[in-house]
Design a protein around this motif. Sequence first.
Motif, PDB file in Angstrom:
ATOM      1  N   ARG A   1      23.539 118.064  66.813  1.00 30.46           N
ATOM      2  CA  ARG A   1      24.421 117.048  66.241  1.00 30.46           C
ATOM      3  C   ARG A   1      23.681 116.451  65.048  1.00 30.46           C
ATOM      4  O   ARG A   1      22.491 116.113  65.171  1.00 30.46           O
TER       5      ARG A   1
ATOM      6  N   HIS B   1      32.416 113.850  65.837  1.00 24.92           N
ATOM      7  CA  HIS B   1      32.252 112.671  66.713  1.00 24.92           C
ATOM      8  C   HIS B   1      32.643 111.458  65.871  1.00 24.92           C
ATOM      9  O   HIS B   1      31.991 111.139  64.879  1.00 24.92           O
TER      10      HIS B   1
ATOM     11  N   SER C   1      34.496 108.428  69.897  1.00 30.05           N
ATOM     12  CA  SER C   1      33.442 107.660  70.552  1.00 30.05           C
ATOM     13  C   SER C   1      34.077 106.652  71.504  1.00 30.05           C
ATOM     14  O   SER C   1      34.944 105.875  71.099  1.00 30.05           O
TER      15      SER C   1
ATOM     16  N   HIS D   1      33.736 107.580  64.887  1.00 26.79           N
ATOM     17  CA  HIS D   1      33.847 106.117  64.952  1.00 26.79           C
ATOM     18  C   HIS D   1      34.688 105.725  63.741  1.00 26.79           C
ATOM     19  O   HIS D   1      34.505 106.294  62.657  1.00 26.79           O
TER      20      HIS D   1
ATOM     21  N   GLU E   1      25.765 108.887  61.171  1.00 26.33           N
ATOM     22  CA  GLU E   1      25.648 107.957  62.309  1.00 26.33           C
ATOM     23  C   GLU E   1      24.193 107.876  62.753  1.00 26.33           C
ATOM     24  O   GLU E   1      23.733 106.841  63.209  1.00 26.33           O
TER      25      GLU E   1
HETATM   26 ZN    ZN Z   1      28.655 107.485  68.398  1.00 25.44          ZN
END
Ligand code: ZN
Length: 280
Positions: free
Chosen positions: A227, A47, A82, A49, A231
Amino acid sequence: MTTGTLITVAPTGAESAKAEVPALPVTLDELLLTAKECEALGAAVIHVHIRDDDARPTLDQGRLRDTVAALRENTDLIVQLSSGGAVTDPESARLAVLDAAPDMASCTMGTVNFGDDVFLNRWEFIVDLHTRMQERGVVPEYEIFDLGHLTALQRLLGKYGLPHGGHVHVDFVMGVPGGMPGTTATLVAAQQMVRDLPEGTTFSATGIGRSTIPVMLASLSAGGHLRVGMEDTVTYAKGRPVESNMQLVARAVGFAQLAQRPPLTTAEARTLLGVPAAAR
Ligand code: ZN
Ligand code: KMH
């Protein structure tokens, strides 16, 4: 549950500052190294960013495209961009994330207070994101910060149909100040609500900060997936900063193995989520 565990790594996020968390991967090289090592440990989805040259969150199109290409070239991970970005990102830039043609993108199912900020997700914006993903063949991961977001998802799917690939996968993001708490009782409540979604819907869960471990254990025992990543938490244990994303993935893999639900391979994860095999 006899299925294995889908492990997603969320290595960077948009909230932590590199100056305060030096182990945070913020450059493309740091991200690639993290991605390769986390894949080797058992992660199947990343995931993503991204950050700019000053390590600030960005949704720059060129960087997003380069990041997707580099991750595809160097790993077999499912690349999930994201679309949430940072709380300050405008809707137009968040929708444009799809132009980078990732395998998956996040789609948050409602507005939530986010610490002192507001993470805004208007209904019309959610519909736009969902229908554009359907048109472009991007598989969504529906981000659920509060129980009402599951009701919103039920409404979305009822009105606008299933996502690309036909499989529904949600991620419970628990313990955000302003969202649902990261507790076993809440995870079970969310799991019950998943039963109102299309048959076969799967869920992952992540607990922010100190709820990381309770949420991980609750999710494994409830048949959910995991997950983990910087983050969501930058503290490994009381008074011990996280050393790397690999440390968090390794711990998740260990828990999954103890639960006799070993990590899914990237190929198994693609089958589960309805993501086509990577074009290489
Ligand atoms: Zn995120
Ligand atoms: N950074 C948060 C405001 C997502 O990636 O889709 C939103 C977030 C959710 O992280």
